[in-house]
Design an enzyme around this catalytic site. Structure first.
Site, short mmCIF file in Angstrom:
data_model
loop_
_atom_site.label_atom_id
_atom_site.label_comp_id
_atom_site.label_asym_id
_atom_site.label_seq_id
_atom_site.Cartn_x
_atom_site.Cartn_y
_atom_site.Cartn_z
N SER C 54 3.57 18.71 -23.24
CA SER C 54 3.07 17.87 -24.18
C SER C 54 3.90 17.55 -25.28
O SER C 54 5.24 17.99 -25.15
CB SER C 54 1.94 18.76 -24.90
OG SER C 54 0.99 18.95 -23.89
N HIS C 56 4.73 14.23 -25.88
CA HIS C 56 5.40 13.02 -25.63
C HIS C 56 4.10 11.82 -25.90
O HIS C 56 4.03 10.79 -25.46
CB HIS C 56 5.60 12.74 -24.28
CG HIS C 56 6.54 14.20 -23.78
ND1 HIS C 56 8.07 14.34 -24.37
CD2 HIS C 56 6.58 14.95 -22.78
CE1 HIS C 56 8.55 15.14 -23.80
NE2 HIS C 56 7.59 15.78 -22.89
N LYS C 104 8.05 13.48 -13.41
CA LYS C 104 9.47 13.21 -14.25
C LYS C 104 10.49 14.15 -13.62
O LYS C 104 10.13 15.30 -13.40
CB LYS C 104 9.24 13.31 -15.70
CG LYS C 104 8.44 11.94 -16.11
CD LYS C 104 8.50 11.81 -17.60
CE LYS C 104 7.60 12.93 -18.22
NZ LYS C 104 6.31 13.18 -17.72
N HIS C 218 12.75 16.02 -24.75
CA HIS C 218 12.29 17.37 -25.16
C HIS C 218 13.12 17.88 -26.09
O HIS C 218 13.31 19.27 -26.11
CB HIS C 218 12.62 18.31 -23.79
CG HIS C 218 11.67 17.67 -22.62
ND1 HIS C 218 12.36 16.90 -21.70
CD2 HIS C 218 10.48 17.80 -22.24
CE1 HIS C 218 11.28 16.42 -20.94
NE2 HIS C 218 10.25 17.11 -21.38
#
Ligand SMILES: Nc1ncnc2c1ncn2[C@@H]1O[C@H](COP(=O)(O)OP(=O)(O)O)[C@@H](O)[C@H]1O
Ligand SMILES: Nc1ncnc2c1ncn2[C@@H]1O[C@H](COP(=O)(O)OP(=O)(O)O)[C@@H](O)[C@H]1O
Ligand SMILES: [Mg+2]
Ligand SMILES: [Mg+2]
Ligand SMILES: [Mg+2]
Ligand SMILES: [Mg+2]
Lengths: 332, 210, 332, 210
Positions: C54, C56, C104, C218
């Site tokens: 989470s 993003h 990803k 991130h």
């Protein structure tokens, strides 16, 4: 404070250029900061237009398109557009059925729109004006310039634009816009001040353990500074103020907006939405639609506002009508 | 060149241009305390647009030149200050069609004050530029009409009155403009528009005494 | 650092609750952080699913809906979802024609998706996987875990979802996804670090006159720290890196994304877009579509990324196909 | 209660639980230098989920209990650490079906190391948890198989080796994991996963010597 900009004095100009570069369906009126639809004004519709200072993106030009605005004028950051630009917008968007100007209640905006409308009227355009003042943070009293227009304005754009797209006449479009104004309330909170490109520093200072309640969308200081709160407490505070002002109660139907001020992540807005839904469910208020996102911002400010609009079948039909704009698309 | 009066106007505009740019950050900072942090930028943008027209202005009669200053401000400044400053100058410029003397200066001042209060609806004590303008205009009138002072001395008194008007805005809460949303929290800050009005009057005086 | 949250440990759970509250067309699979379409998986289509840590937002669940994803799994902030949640998502979204997982390229994501897919395959679901690695900031070499997957992933969601909606089989949907992966590149820059809810402090420190090039999504430190730049310089730096990597040149057609990292105002993204368009025009590269906004963010980070994807008629048709999701709506 | 071995496991888990929560912020901080600032949070969330199952674990044989620890980590931690820690524990748990002795401990250690390197593809020197695990396992093997040390002494040597492994990660650039994106900028920082591995080994040793 760092920003992704070039010269601050080119801020608005370059932003608008980038916007029309990304959306070929929009174009700038030459030598202005006015954005209109590339395919020209719809000749069989009333034109709904808006405008105001920049720094609230996607407001205003983000709502130009099919089913919403026919044009939007951008002033300098937090500064109303000038009367002659507004007059030009009104003249250019008139397709023969008149123009409705949606104005947020700030003295600068009202004065400039007034003058702009007068100038366009001299050229034979029929103009009406609706002033949005949905900010419940400030009491309308002798001691203020009335309530401010904030995020609820987007709902006015949507409903008036949809009514215009139906082919309604100027009085009808204005009536619908006023109906939204009469039924919408908003209150906001800031966790940080915004930073304007020219000043390059926060407009106000907030300590690490402070938040500012009742802020507008121009980095104006709010009406009360208080200690930090949890998301649920923030949602409760904002929602209570709005519900109280509108007098909405059990059995009524509403549309809500949890709006980010520009620097707040979407995830936090959802956390707020969770509580807003929980509260409205508990109060027996029916939510027709819940919008979550950055609809009317204040540059990079961290914070949010909560908008509630009481709706009936007429308004829900208008809100659900199709539209296609950079910032809001509703499918058939 | 269209005469001495226009030349004086150009001198005044140059001074005002320099002053408003010098004070741009200060005025914006004042506005960040009670408004939205743009007043200095708005006026700087406006006066720059005016002085860019310097060559055109030089060709005009005084009243036309002043009117052009007003329309330029209206079409470049925006916000509240644009229509208030620009609209009032525009409207008052008619009083100068016979050039500048004590009488027309007086008429200009009164017309400016009237248009400003009509347009913005603010009264003295509302913590706006009206708090600088009203005492300045009244003092100017009295000095000329009752005390028979020469215009320059009258103007000096008017500037003093405006300065006291600015000071007067400090302890007030606002009833007009963005500062009105702040309630009691506006108390303790001087009004940006009153302050910029004072700066402009000071430069007019400096031009006159030069 | 202030945030609109309650307990940081409830961050993901409450965010997902708020999201499904706002979008009744989405629901959570019970006891999971998996979001799927309320009306069930389309039985006549391949299901395209995605997921990851989470932070993003609107990625990933914001792309669930008609014409894009059938499901999205949310891990803790910046932490891949667990294998059993991924297996559950795959099982639940399979409508009988198989499932394509869009992953990803992070070791955690790849390992968990691998295991989740194996688990679902044991239950008889046909699964394929496509790994997106569009970040050109990091060379693919012996010294890295390959390139990272960033904002280009959204284009993979869109094209694969549209292909699935056409009724194509799993191999075809996977082929289209791989085609996007082969033709897309992204590079990002941070003006500020993000602040995770649990840590409550910036992940890395940047001075007032520094920016960080080549950041991921991130809050990882980037590949190079440099002095502040103008918007045009930033656009040039990012675009040059991407164009160079893709080898796109005059006469080719592309789709671009100027993506905000969460804390950057939309107005600044438009200022960047202006330069991106100017540059691509000058190089004779044809822009089919330019997306501007927050598509894949890093919490409250100030910064942006530029994505370029080489397209042909097949891909432009898929990109233009209708879709309706919380974060992306394309009208017929 | 299913025997002494399981009891020892529960003691160890309690210690590890306390230690990982104590070091949560430190590990997260290490990860913020070379990764994404979540390693401490990931492990704290995982070990909490494990100790919540304390009562269930108490009823199990050692191998089943260890396997449950592994599956719990896999289904609660996520990220890279979840499958690496959890998957390796899960897979190695089979070696404990006859209970805990020198031989099965050795087999467990080797199976853990094998699964970890197979799953993550990292080799020693890649600046990952492998840099703590590999020397620890090799040292443990040598101490028991060649030097005939009692298991506790062997474990103590293994912990020392892991500590040197953590130190060894400091001057390296990384080739695996998020730190690999940093290139030379990762040099000078210890690897979070190697560090957490050391902490866990230290708690295992403390349990054994208690
Ligand atoms: N209604 C009004 N009447 C007179 N002056 C006003 C009024 N509203 C605002 N002002 C003046 O305008 C100044 C603010 O100008 P500026 O910052 O340029 O515009 P805005 O408020 O639109 O940002 C205030 O300090 C005040 O002096
Ligand atoms: N391929 C790999 N092989 C072995 N260990 C790895 C690998 N990738 C990452 N790690 C270890 O995982 C640690 C990071 O774990 P964590 O922060 O929980 O996961 P993530 O990297 O997904 O955020 C690193 O410090 C490193 O020790
Ligand atoms: Mg303003
Ligand atoms: Mg102002
Ligand atoms: Mg992680
Ligand atoms: Mg990590």
């Amino acid at each position: 404070m760092k920003k992704l900009i070039n010269d601050p004095t080119d801020y608005v100009d370059e932003m608008l250029d980038g916007m029309v570069a990304a959306y070929p369906e929009l174009r700038r009126l030459p030598e202005t900061e006015v954005v209109v639809r590339t395919d020209g004004p719809p000749t069989d519709e009333v034109a709904v237009v808006s405008g105001g200072g920049s720094g609230h993106e996607p407001t205003h030009a983000g709502y130009v398109g099919d089913g919403m605005l026919a044009g939007a004028a951008a002033g300098a950051v937090f500064t109303s557009p000038t009367a002659d630009q507004l007059a030009e917008m009104v003249r250019e968007t008139d397709g023969g059925r008149g123009v409705l100007c949606v104005v947020k209640n700030y003295e600068g905006d009202v004065m400039n729109f007034d003058t702009g409308a007068e100038m366009a009227e001299l050229d034979g355009v029929e103009v009406q004006q609706v002033v949005v003042d949905d900010d419940v943070a400030v009491e309308d009293s002798l001691y203020t310039s009335g309530r401010r227009g904030v995020c609820g304005t987007v709902l006015v754009h949507k409903c008036a634009g949809a009514k215009a797209a139906e082919g309604a006449d100027l009085d009808e479009v204005a009536r619908v816009a006023e109906k939204v104004v009469d039924n919408v309330g908003t209150m906001g909170v800031a966790l940080t001040s915004c930073v304007t490109p020219e000043k390059g520093e926060p407009t106000f200072e907030l300590a690490e353990d402070e938040i500012e309640l009742g802020i507008g969308i121009h980095g104006e200081p709010g009406v009360e500074r208080t200690g930090t709160m949890t998301a649920d407490e923030v949602a409760d505070t904002l929602l209570d103020a709005v519900l109280d002002d509108l007098g909405v109660g059990s059995g009524e139907e509403v549309v809500t907006i949890v709006n980010g001020m520009g620097g707040t992540p979407l995830s936090e807005l959802y956390i707020l939405q969770r509580r807003v839904t929980e509260r409205l469910d508990a109060e027996g208020i029916d939510v027709h639609d819940a919008w979550v996102g950055d609809y009317m911002t204040s540059l990079d400010m961290m914070g949010c506002s909560v908008t509630v609009c009481r709706v009936d079948d007429e308004l829900t039909d208008l809100l659900d009508a199709p539209t296609e704009t950079p910032a809001l698309t509703v499918r058939e | 060149m269209s005469g001495e009066d226009t030349e004086a106007l150009l001198d005044a505009l140059d001074r005002i241009d320099a002053r408003l740019h010098d004070e741009q950050a200060y005025l914006t900072d004042l506005d960040s305390r009670v408004g939205d942090a743009d007043h200095g930028n708005n006026l700087a943008r406006g006066i720059s647009a005016v002085t860019e027209k310097r060559d055109d202005l030089a060709e005009m009669e005084l009243d036309e030149a002043v009117k052009t200053v007003g329309t330029t401000l209206v079409s470049e400044v925006g916000g509240a200050a644009g229509p208030l400053y620009g609209g009032s100058i525009m409207s008052a410029s008619q009083t100068l069609d016979g050039g500048l003397d004590a009488e027309s200066a007086l008429a200009f001042a009164e017309a400016y004050r009237e248009k400003l209060t009509e347009r913005g609806g603010a009264r003295p004590g509302d913590k706006t530029m009206v708090d600088a303008v009203t005492p300045a205009v009244h003092t100017f009138q009295r000095a000329i009409e009752e005390d028979d002072l020469p215009p320059i001395d009258a103007l000096a008194k008017a500037v003093d009155a405006a300065r006291r008007g600015v000071a007067y805005t400090v302890p007030l809460r606002a009833s007009k403009g963005r500062a009105s949303y702040l309630g009691l929290r506006a108390v303790g800050h001087r009004d940006p528009g009153a302050t910029s009005t004072l700066f402009i009057l000071e430069e007019l005086l400096a031009t006159a005494t030069d």
